[in-house]
Write an enzyme that holds these catalytic residues in place. Sequence first.
Site, PDB file in Angstrom:
ATOM      1  CG  HIS A  98      39.483  32.189  46.488  1.00  0.00           C
ATOM      2  ND1 HIS A  98      38.784  31.028  46.255  1.00  0.00           N
ATOM      3  CD2 HIS A  98      39.864  32.149  47.790  1.00  0.00           C
ATOM      4  CE1 HIS A  98      38.726  30.302  47.381  1.00  0.00           C
ATOM      5  NE2 HIS A  98      39.374  30.964  48.324  1.00  0.00           N
ATOM      6  CG  ASP A 121      36.840  27.786  44.387  1.00  0.00           C
ATOM      7  OD1 ASP A 121      37.772  28.549  44.696  1.00  0.00           O
ATOM      8  OD2 ASP A 121      36.071  27.992  43.424  1.00  0.00           O
ATOM      9  CG  HIS A 123      36.706  27.924  39.643  1.00  0.00           C
ATOM     10  ND1 HIS A 123      35.745  28.730  40.264  1.00  0.00           N
ATOM     11  CD2 HIS A 123      36.331  27.817  38.351  1.00  0.00           C
ATOM     12  CE1 HIS A 123      34.849  29.106  39.356  1.00  0.00           C
ATOM     13  NE2 HIS A 123      35.172  28.563  38.188  1.00  0.00           N
ATOM     14  CG  ASP A 125      40.818  29.362  42.875  1.00  0.00           C
ATOM     15  OD1 ASP A 125      40.346  29.279  41.734  1.00  0.00           O
ATOM     16  OD2 ASP A 125      40.196  29.859  43.840  1.00  0.00           O
ATOM     17  CG  HIS A 138      40.394  35.251  40.613  1.00  0.00           C
ATOM     18  ND1 HIS A 138      39.022  35.253  40.709  1.00  0.00           N
ATOM     19  CD2 HIS A 138      40.677  35.113  39.292  1.00  0.00           C
ATOM     20  CE1 HIS A 138      38.496  35.124  39.501  1.00  0.00           C
ATOM     21  NE2 HIS A 138      39.477  35.031  38.633  1.00  0.00           N
ATOM     22  CG  ASP A 226      35.103  30.956  44.998  1.00  0.00           C
ATOM     23  OD1 ASP A 226      36.081  31.089  44.246  1.00  0.00           O
ATOM     24  OD2 ASP A 226      33.986  31.464  44.781  1.00  0.00           O
ATOM     25  CG  ASP A 228      33.093  30.133  42.361  1.00  0.00           C
ATOM     26  OD1 ASP A 228      33.903  30.884  41.780  1.00  0.00           O
ATOM     27  OD2 ASP A 228      33.446  29.070  42.913  1.00  0.00           O
ATOM     28  CD  GLU A 271      36.431  35.237  43.312  1.00  0.00           C
ATOM     29  OE1 GLU A 271      35.779  36.021  42.594  1.00  0.00           O
ATOM     30  OE2 GLU A 271      37.662  35.062  43.181  1.00  0.00           O
TER      31      GLU A 271
HETATM   32  N1  LIG Z   1      36.269  31.832  40.812  1.00  0.00           N
HETATM   33  C1  LIG Z   1      37.483  31.517  40.324  1.00  0.00           C
HETATM   34  N2  LIG Z   1      38.228  30.774  41.038  1.00  0.00           N
HETATM   35  O1  LIG Z   1      37.799  30.174  42.186  1.00  0.00           O
HETATM   36  N3  LIG Z   1      37.888  31.993  39.095  1.00  0.00           N
HETATM   37  C2  LIG Z   1      39.224  31.748  38.612  1.00  0.00           C
HETATM   38  C3  LIG Z   1      39.481  30.312  38.233  1.00  0.00           C
HETATM   39  C4  LIG Z   1      39.106  30.003  36.844  1.00  0.00           C
HETATM   40  N4  LIG Z   1      39.875  28.849  36.349  1.00  0.00           N
HETATM   41 MN   LIG Z   2      35.671  29.811  42.187  1.00  0.00          MN
HETATM   42 MN   LIG Z   3      38.207  30.573  44.184  1.00  0.00          MN
END
Ligand SMILES: N/C(=N\O)NCCC[NH3+]
Ligand SMILES: [Mn+2]
Ligand SMILES: [Mn+2]
Length: 302
Positions: A98, A121, A123, A125, A138, A226, A228, A271
């Site tokens: 990312h 996401d 997260h 980021d 990322h 993302d 995830d 990702e």
């Molecule tokens: N997938 C991730 N970000 O979207 N990983 C990094 C963030 C972890 N705090």
């Molecule tokens: Mn993520």
């Molecule tokens: Mn991300």
Amino acid sequence: PFSFSCKTPFSAGQRKAGVDKGPIHLVEAGLVDQLTEIGWKVKFDGHHQFEEVSAADDPQIGKLRNPRLVSRVTEAVAKAVGEHVQNGELPVTLGGDHSLAMGTISGTLSKYPDACVIWVDAHADINTPETTDSGNIHGMPVSFLLGLEGTKIPEFSWIKPLLTPDRLVYIGLRDIDDGEKKILKEHNIKAFSMHEVDKYGIGKVVELALDHVNAKRDRPIHLSFDVDAMDPTVAPSTGTPVRGGLTFREGHYICEAVQETGLLVAFDLVEVNPSLADAASVQATVAVGCSLVRAALGETLL
Ligand SMILES: N/C(=N\O)NCCC[NH3+]
Ligand SMILES: [Mn+2]
Ligand SMILES: [Mn+2]
């Protein structure tokens, strides 16, 4: 209408090998033909190759990992995406990690400085070079795009912080560092976590998100997805899976609803890491990735 597919095999924003192979799996699953079948003229210029930056040449900047490589690659991505939006194409960037979004969103903003960003996401980021624990870039693209304190470092001087907190909204958050929670509060950044998705339902969440960043539905939208954000049972083959994510339909609804606005100008799908799971799980993750791209680009159920 043109879509442009930048396949961006990049992994230096994090530590797990394999996420650079995401794009090739998505293309080999037939994504280009799938987009053609829903009416797009797809310009696919192959997989981006980037200048090599050896570890020896990559300067030590605090905890940052591979800062020069990440900066050079994302600057090249910003240029490529910028050219394509200038040509009236819709760049579809397949990651890769990312950190690429520092490039893609910079590219979008070069033509649409008033664009809003919907960041889907698990997260946020939004760590800065000072708040990061890992040094993995990322986990920081949003802080650089906003020009937060500590992100003004020479290595990344090409980034024009054109994004403002009022034009950013998150959907799907569920794994946020304490430092990031502080930043989100300090800057009043709107975030619909999985709690809000449960509480209001995805339809209302997308409506509220759009009302927040695009009240008059007159701003271009950059959707940065993302994979995830999806529940790990839906998209298992990714670097930082977090339980309790979006269902297959919730993820697709976000893409369908953004598409329906007619305001989408750029899309990232990042990702996907095909080296982290068994073949069936990789195949399932790649298929979901392709399906999300199709939904964002107009594939409808009826
Ligand atoms: N997938 C991730 N970000 O979207 N990983 C990094 C963030 C972890 N705090
Ligand atoms: Mn993520
Ligand atoms: Mn991300």
